[in-house]
Design a protein around this motif. Structure first.
Motif, PDB file in Angstrom:
ATOM      1  N   VAL A   1     -39.341  -7.779   9.401  1.00 41.77           N
ATOM      2  CA  VAL A   1     -38.478  -7.549   8.356  1.00 41.77           C
ATOM      3  C   VAL A   1     -37.433  -8.874   7.225  1.00 41.77           C
ATOM      4  CG1 VAL A   1     -37.415  -5.005   8.286  1.00 41.77           C
ATOM      5  CG2 VAL A   1     -36.280  -6.972   9.706  1.00 41.77           C
ATOM      6  N   LYS A   2     -37.649 -10.365   8.291  1.00 41.76           N
ATOM      7  CA  LYS A   2     -37.805 -11.378   8.031  1.00 41.76           C
ATOM      8  C   LYS A   2     -38.925 -12.160   7.641  1.00 41.76           C
ATOM      9  CE  LYS A   2     -34.352 -11.998  11.901  1.00 41.76           C
ATOM     10  NZ  LYS A   2     -34.109 -12.605  13.559  1.00 41.76           N
ATOM     11  N   SER A   3     -39.881 -11.396   7.782  1.00 41.46           N
ATOM     12  CA  SER A   3     -40.840 -11.940   6.625  1.00 41.46           C
ATOM     13  C   SER A   3     -41.657 -11.433   5.693  1.00 41.46           C
ATOM     14  CB  SER A   3     -41.976 -12.241   8.168  1.00 41.46           C
ATOM     15  OG  SER A   3     -43.415 -13.207   7.424  1.00 41.46           O
ATOM     16  N   PRO A   4     -41.097 -11.252   4.872  1.00 38.06           N
ATOM     17  CA  PRO A   4     -41.734 -10.344   4.015  1.00 38.06           C
ATOM     18  C   PRO A   4     -43.050 -10.432   3.536  1.00 38.06           C
ATOM     19  CG  PRO A   4     -40.226 -11.992   2.693  1.00 38.06           C
ATOM     20  CD  PRO A   4     -40.091 -12.109   3.685  1.00 38.06           C
ATOM     21  N   GLU A   5     -44.166 -11.552   4.256  1.00 39.06           N
ATOM     22  CA  GLU A   5     -45.222 -11.936   3.520  1.00 39.06           C
ATOM     23  C   GLU A   5     -46.198 -10.675   4.177  1.00 39.06           C
ATOM     24  OE1 GLU A   5     -42.952 -15.665   2.827  1.00 39.06           O
ATOM     25  OE2 GLU A   5     -42.631 -14.556   3.985  1.00 39.06           O
ATOM     26  N   SER A   6     -45.098 -10.462   5.470  1.00 35.39           N
ATOM     27  CA  SER A   6     -46.155  -9.550   6.160  1.00 35.39           C
ATOM     28  C   SER A   6     -46.326  -8.184   5.299  1.00 35.39           C
ATOM     29  CB  SER A   6     -45.247  -9.145   7.708  1.00 35.39           C
ATOM     30  OG  SER A   6     -44.709  -8.036   7.225  1.00 35.39           O
ATOM     31  N   LEU A   7     -45.916  -7.623   4.332  1.00 27.90           N
ATOM     32  CA  LEU A   7     -46.420  -6.467   3.915  1.00 27.90           C
ATOM     33  C   LEU A   7     -47.174  -6.825   2.331  1.00 27.90           C
ATOM     34  CD1 LEU A   7     -42.304  -4.847   3.658  1.00 27.90           C
ATOM     35  CD2 LEU A   7     -45.461  -3.720   4.161  1.00 27.90           C
ATOM     36  N   TYR A   8     -47.202  -8.536   2.317  1.00 31.52           N
ATOM     37  CA  TYR A   8     -47.912  -8.615   0.867  1.00 31.52           C
ATOM     38  C   TYR A   8     -48.819  -8.430   0.739  1.00 31.52           C
ATOM     39  CZ  TYR A   8     -44.191 -11.842  -0.191  1.00 31.52           C
ATOM     40  OH  TYR A   8     -42.891 -12.604  -0.733  1.00 31.52           O
ATOM     41  N   GLU A   9     -50.024  -8.589   2.052  1.00 35.54           N
ATOM     42  CA  GLU A   9     -51.689  -7.968   1.337  1.00 35.54           C
ATOM     43  C   GLU A   9     -51.892  -6.726   1.761  1.00 35.54           C
ATOM     44  OE1 GLU A   9     -56.227  -8.183   3.795  1.00 35.54           O
ATOM     45  OE2 GLU A   9     -53.654  -8.635   5.155  1.00 35.54           O
ATOM     46  N   TYR A  10     -50.982  -5.770   1.726  1.00 37.45           N
ATOM     47  CA  TYR A  10     -50.595  -3.961   2.154  1.00 37.45           C
ATOM     48  C   TYR A  10     -50.232  -3.717   0.277  1.00 37.45           C
ATOM     49  CZ  TYR A  10     -49.675   1.024   1.336  1.00 37.45           C
ATOM     50  OH  TYR A  10     -49.861   1.614   1.816  1.00 37.45           O
ATOM     51  N   LEU A  11     -49.506  -4.546   0.100  1.00 42.90           N
ATOM     52  CA  LEU A  11     -48.915  -4.279  -1.850  1.00 42.90           C
ATOM     53  C   LEU A  11     -49.181  -4.728  -2.494  1.00 42.90           C
ATOM     54  CD1 LEU A  11     -44.586  -4.877  -0.439  1.00 42.90           C
ATOM     55  CD2 LEU A  11     -45.697  -2.503  -1.095  1.00 42.90           C
TER      56      LEU A  11
ATOM     57  N   ARG B   1     -52.092 -10.561  -8.861  1.00 44.56           N
ATOM     58  CA  ARG B   1     -52.198 -12.167  -7.800  1.00 44.56           C
ATOM     59  C   ARG B   1     -51.397 -12.465  -6.691  1.00 44.56           C
ATOM     60  NH1 ARG B   1     -53.846 -11.950 -12.749  1.00 44.56           N
ATOM     61  NH2 ARG B   1     -55.513 -12.847 -13.577  1.00 44.56           N
ATOM     62  N   GLY B   2     -50.471 -11.371  -6.880  1.00 44.31           N
ATOM     63  CA  GLY B   2     -49.417 -11.847  -5.331  1.00 44.31           C
ATOM     64  C   GLY B   2     -48.078 -11.170  -5.253  1.00 44.31           C
ATOM     65  N   CYS B   3     -47.172 -11.472  -4.571  1.00 46.48           N
ATOM     66  CA  CYS B   3     -46.012 -10.757  -4.978  1.00 46.48           C
ATOM     67  C   CYS B   3     -45.007 -12.215  -4.393  1.00 46.48           C
ATOM     68  CB  CYS B   3     -46.152 -10.071  -2.831  1.00 46.48           C
ATOM     69  SG  CYS B   3     -46.782  -8.697  -3.095  1.00 46.48           S
ATOM     70  N   MET B   4     -43.783 -12.150  -4.673  1.00 46.53           N
ATOM     71  CA  MET B   4     -42.538 -12.413  -4.786  1.00 46.53           C
ATOM     72  C   MET B   4     -41.378 -12.117  -4.025  1.00 46.53           C
ATOM     73  SD  MET B   4     -39.219 -13.316  -6.069  1.00 46.53           S
ATOM     74  CE  MET B   4     -39.030 -12.612  -7.764  1.00 46.53           C
ATOM     75  N   SER B   5     -40.742 -12.508  -3.070  1.00 44.23           N
ATOM     76  CA  SER B   5     -39.623 -12.054  -2.518  1.00 44.23           C
ATOM     77  C   SER B   5     -38.438 -12.655  -3.131  1.00 44.23           C
ATOM     78  CB  SER B   5     -40.082 -12.266  -1.061  1.00 44.23           C
ATOM     79  OG  SER B   5     -38.345 -11.839  -0.512  1.00 44.23           O
TER      80      SER B   5
END
Length: 224
Positions: free
Chosen positions: A103-113, A213-217
């Motif tokens: 949960v401290k690294s939202p990037e870990s979910l980016y690929e799936y999302l 093209r990407g995600c934003m936290s």
């Protein structure tokens, strides 16, 4: 250029057999999935059309059947076959998320999302429920809206979180427009959700916006 115009050792299948699939370009990998071209369009031409249509592999993975068929040379059958390939890739990523997610690294979910929601033409709102150890209990799409907005109920989000015994949640939604900026509506919803969840001792860890093209936290950007 058609595959037949290439020297045998430069053809995608032959290269894969000799060196492995990892050496192939995106276009060559797509050519293998497509298998063949049509009488009017070579397989490389169709692969180029897909890359142009989707902009990126994540973008291609998010295309709907009708969008695939807008590419010259893509029939209904080929569209379904490509969608099946990308669906398998998405499910493989989903299987690994509970072990990888921090949960401290939202990037870990980016690929799936990106694969799950980035290519949607309708806005969809997802909730990710976590236990006290930040392990994923469940991921669920709760709301679907028009191209512009979703009708999101804070009450329903928290009701589901309580029923699932969640200690915290991450929420995410896509912007079909491709705009990665948070809207005023996004910020207001996040604020309302955080205030209401406090009463039930449920933490809102992040709000992630998704495009092709990407995600934003919002948390990473200091917006919550």
């Amino acid at each position: 250029m058609n595959i037949k115009d290439l020297a045998k050792e430069e053809r995608p299948r032959e290269k894969a057999l000799k060196y492995g699939v990892s050496v192939l370009s995106n276009k060559e990998l797509l050519a293998i999935l497509l298998r063949s071209g049509t009488s009017k369009h070579g397989v490389f031409e169709i692969a180029d059309g897909l890359l142009e249509k989707g902009v990126s592999l994540n973008g291609i993975a998010g295309l709907e059947k009708e969008e695939f068929m807008q590419v010259d040379g893509i029939s209904t059958i080929k569209a379904i076959e490509l969608m099946a390939h990308f669906e398998l890739a998405k499910r493989m990523i989903e299987e690994t998320i509970p072990m990888k997610f921090n949960v401290k690294s939202p990037e870990s979910l980016y690929e799936y999302l990106r694969l799950e929601k980035g290519g949607k033409t309708q806005e969809e709102f997802m909730v990710i429920y976590l236990d006290g150890g930040n392990n994923i209990l469940e991921m669920e799409t709760l709301f679907k809206g028009s191209e512009n907005c979703s009708v999101v109920s804070v009450k329903e989000i928290l009701r589901k979180a309580i029923l699932k015994g969640a200690a915290s949640i991450v929420v995410a939604h896509n912007h079909p427009s491709g705009n990665l900026c948070a809207s005023e509506q996004d910020l207001m919803l996040t604020k309302r959700l955080k205030e209401a969840s406090y009463v039930f001792n449920i933490a809102v860890l992040d709000h992630i916006i998704i495009t092709k093209r990407g995600c934003m936290s919002l948390k990473r950007e200091g917006l919550m």
